[in-house]
Design a protein around this motif. Sequence first.
Motif, short mmCIF file in Angstrom:
data_model
loop_
_atom_site.label_atom_id
_atom_site.label_comp_id
_atom_site.label_asym_id
_atom_site.label_seq_id
_atom_site.Cartn_x
_atom_site.Cartn_y
_atom_site.Cartn_z
N ASN A 263 0.85 -1.19 0.00
CA ASN A 263 0.00 0.00 0.00
C ASN A 263 0.88 1.23 0.00
OD1 ASN A 263 -2.33 -1.61 0.19
ND2 ASN A 263 -2.14 -1.71 2.41
N VAL A 264 0.74 2.06 -1.04
CA VAL A 264 1.65 3.19 -1.24
C VAL A 264 0.84 4.47 -1.41
CG1 VAL A 264 3.48 4.17 -2.66
CG2 VAL A 264 3.32 1.68 -2.39
N LEU A 265 1.24 5.51 -0.69
CA LEU A 265 0.61 6.82 -0.80
C LEU A 265 1.64 7.80 -1.33
CD1 LEU A 265 -1.78 8.51 1.70
CD2 LEU A 265 0.22 9.77 0.91
N ILE A 266 1.21 8.62 -2.30
CA ILE A 266 2.10 9.63 -2.89
C ILE A 266 1.47 11.00 -2.70
CG2 ILE A 266 3.32 10.41 -4.94
CD1 ILE A 266 2.90 7.61 -6.14
N THR A 267 2.10 11.87 -1.93
CA THR A 267 1.64 13.26 -1.89
C THR A 267 2.19 13.97 -3.13
OG1 THR A 267 3.54 14.13 -0.64
CG2 THR A 267 1.71 13.22 0.64
N GLY A 268 1.38 14.82 -3.72
CA GLY A 268 1.75 15.40 -5.00
C GLY A 268 1.64 14.39 -6.13
N GLY A 269 0.71 13.45 -5.97
CA GLY A 269 0.64 12.32 -6.89
C GLY A 269 0.16 12.64 -8.28
N LEU A 270 -0.47 13.81 -8.49
CA LEU A 270 -0.90 14.19 -9.83
C LEU A 270 0.09 15.14 -10.49
CD1 LEU A 270 -4.74 14.71 -9.27
CD2 LEU A 270 -3.56 12.72 -10.21
N GLY A 271 1.22 15.33 -9.87
CA GLY A 271 2.25 16.21 -10.42
C GLY A 271 3.26 15.45 -11.25
N PHE A 272 4.35 16.10 -11.49
CA PHE A 272 5.39 15.67 -12.42
C PHE A 272 6.05 14.36 -11.98
CE2 PHE A 272 10.00 17.06 -13.53
CZ PHE A 272 10.02 16.25 -14.65
N ILE A 273 6.75 14.38 -10.87
CA ILE A 273 7.44 13.19 -10.39
C ILE A 273 6.46 12.21 -9.76
CG2 ILE A 273 9.25 12.30 -8.88
CD1 ILE A 273 10.67 14.98 -9.15
N ASN B 79 -0.71 -1.06 -4.55
CA ASN B 79 -1.99 -0.39 -4.38
C ASN B 79 -1.69 1.08 -4.09
OD1 ASN B 79 -3.33 -3.01 -4.38
ND2 ASN B 79 -2.50 -3.24 -2.31
N VAL B 80 -2.02 1.96 -5.03
CA VAL B 80 -1.52 3.32 -5.01
C VAL B 80 -2.63 4.33 -4.75
CG1 VAL B 80 -0.30 5.10 -6.33
CG2 VAL B 80 0.31 2.69 -6.63
N VAL B 81 -2.38 5.20 -3.76
CA VAL B 81 -3.26 6.33 -3.45
C VAL B 81 -2.50 7.61 -3.78
CG1 VAL B 81 -4.53 7.59 -1.68
CG2 VAL B 81 -4.47 5.08 -1.64
N LEU B 82 -3.13 8.47 -4.57
CA LEU B 82 -2.52 9.74 -4.96
C LEU B 82 -3.23 10.88 -4.23
CD1 LEU B 82 -2.36 9.19 -8.83
CD2 LEU B 82 -0.68 8.54 -7.09
N VAL B 83 -2.47 11.69 -3.54
CA VAL B 83 -3.01 12.86 -2.85
C VAL B 83 -2.47 14.11 -3.54
CG1 VAL B 83 -3.16 14.11 -0.66
CG2 VAL B 83 -3.05 11.61 -0.67
N ASP B 84 -3.36 15.01 -3.91
CA ASP B 84 -2.94 16.24 -4.58
C ASP B 84 -4.00 17.30 -4.35
OD1 ASP B 84 -0.74 16.61 -7.17
OD2 ASP B 84 -2.19 18.20 -6.77
N SER B 85 -3.55 18.54 -4.21
CA SER B 85 -4.48 19.64 -3.99
C SER B 85 -5.12 20.12 -5.28
CB SER B 85 -3.76 20.82 -3.33
OG SER B 85 -2.79 21.35 -4.21
N LEU B 86 -4.46 19.84 -6.42
CA LEU B 86 -4.91 20.32 -7.74
C LEU B 86 -5.06 21.84 -7.79
CD1 LEU B 86 -7.39 17.75 -9.34
CD2 LEU B 86 -5.07 18.37 -10.06
N ILE B 87 -4.31 22.55 -6.95
CA ILE B 87 -4.26 24.01 -7.06
C ILE B 87 -3.48 24.33 -8.33
CG2 ILE B 87 -3.38 26.14 -6.01
CD1 ILE B 87 -3.74 24.75 -3.27
N PRO B 88 -4.06 25.10 -9.26
CA PRO B 88 -3.44 25.27 -10.58
C PRO B 88 -1.98 25.73 -10.53
CG PRO B 88 -5.67 26.17 -10.59
CD PRO B 88 -5.36 25.80 -9.16
N GLU B 89 -1.63 26.60 -9.59
CA GLU B 89 -0.27 27.14 -9.55
C GLU B 89 0.75 26.07 -9.15
OE1 GLU B 89 -3.12 30.37 -9.38
OE2 GLU B 89 -2.91 28.55 -8.16
N TYR B 90 0.30 24.95 -8.60
CA TYR B 90 1.25 23.98 -8.05
C TYR B 90 1.51 22.79 -8.96
CZ TYR B 90 0.41 26.62 -3.75
OH TYR B 90 0.28 27.61 -2.81
N GLY B 91 0.82 22.67 -10.08
CA GLY B 91 1.25 21.73 -11.11
C GLY B 91 0.55 20.40 -11.18
N GLY B 92 -0.33 20.05 -10.24
CA GLY B 92 -1.08 18.81 -10.37
C GLY B 92 -1.95 18.86 -11.62
#
Length: 342
Positions: free
Chosen positions: A14-24, A38-51
């Motif tokens: 079980n793997v969690l990635i903060t910033g998971g919708l971003g570049f790296i 089993n991957v969980v992606l956490v991202d704010s999707l704030i436009p300025e931050y790149g998700g």
Amino acid sequence: MTGTPVADAFRGRNVLITGGLGFIGSGLARELVEAGANVVLVDSLIPEYGGNRRNVAEIEDRVVGNISDVRDEHSFRRLVQGQDIVFNLAGQDFLFDLAGQTSHLDSMIDPFTDLEINARAQLSILEACRHEAPEVRIVFASTRQIYGRPLRLPVDESHPIVPVDVNGVNKAAGEWYHLLYGDVYGLHVSVLRLTNTYGPRMRVRDARQTFLGYWLRLIVEGKPIQVFGTGEQRRDFNYVDDAVQAFLLAAARDEADGQVYNLGGSEHASLLELGELLLDLAGGGELEVVPFPPERKAIDIGDFYADFSKIRKELGWEPHVPLREGLAEALAYYRSEGRYYW
């Protein structure tokens, strides 16, 4: 997990990635789902931050996404429960498109937001892990920016930490929080200090986060690129796939526990050389050398390239993608996919 092939180390985990919708983060996600995690992606999707949802379009049915700000400590406590590994890419610096505040210049204009994301939020993440997942393995994305202006080259991990901006100070604090929680509470923590990571899926909308990404956009659009100062400042670079492999190794190998590692490139180039290489790959274009804007000159670090011999010796990591090849891949990607990124 010592001696275990990297792919096998993540199968069924079980793997969690903060910033998971971003570049790296999205690059890690693609590797992990192929490895059977089993991957969980956490991202704010704030436009300025790149998700960007486009970053995981081909695997969106194989991951769990959670739109959440890393500053929300209550939601993170729930998210971290049952996780084996956390790749903490929240709050990365201006060369990456992750969950936190990423622009060094922004950190000087709005230091309190940078403090919240890159320092206080890191404590919240660590507290959540300490209480809800004390056996979790955490790999924290730090940055070469914490070194400041190099006193010697190449820069190794023993170099003094002398940041030149608020973001660097807060990133250093975030790094030290992770190491402290490893020492005091026994969390399994490792730290990667990233250099200039580039490739497909960077945020290239403007130059706030990545000069190289913005150069790629300008070239695709047939516009001139600008080099500040003399253009003689030297940098090293890592293609995103190489950086992703470093994260996977740090999570898979017991030797990484409690360690800090530089990443770095086998080749370095001046910004002028980099610009000329891009124009050559593009088949033409225009490069302008212009004076430094004062606000950027104040936080420029001059030459920087890293000594990554420690991670090569201990984990067997080294970069494999040559700069020319990586830039060609990135340029081709934005020519095809640019409409999703600007």
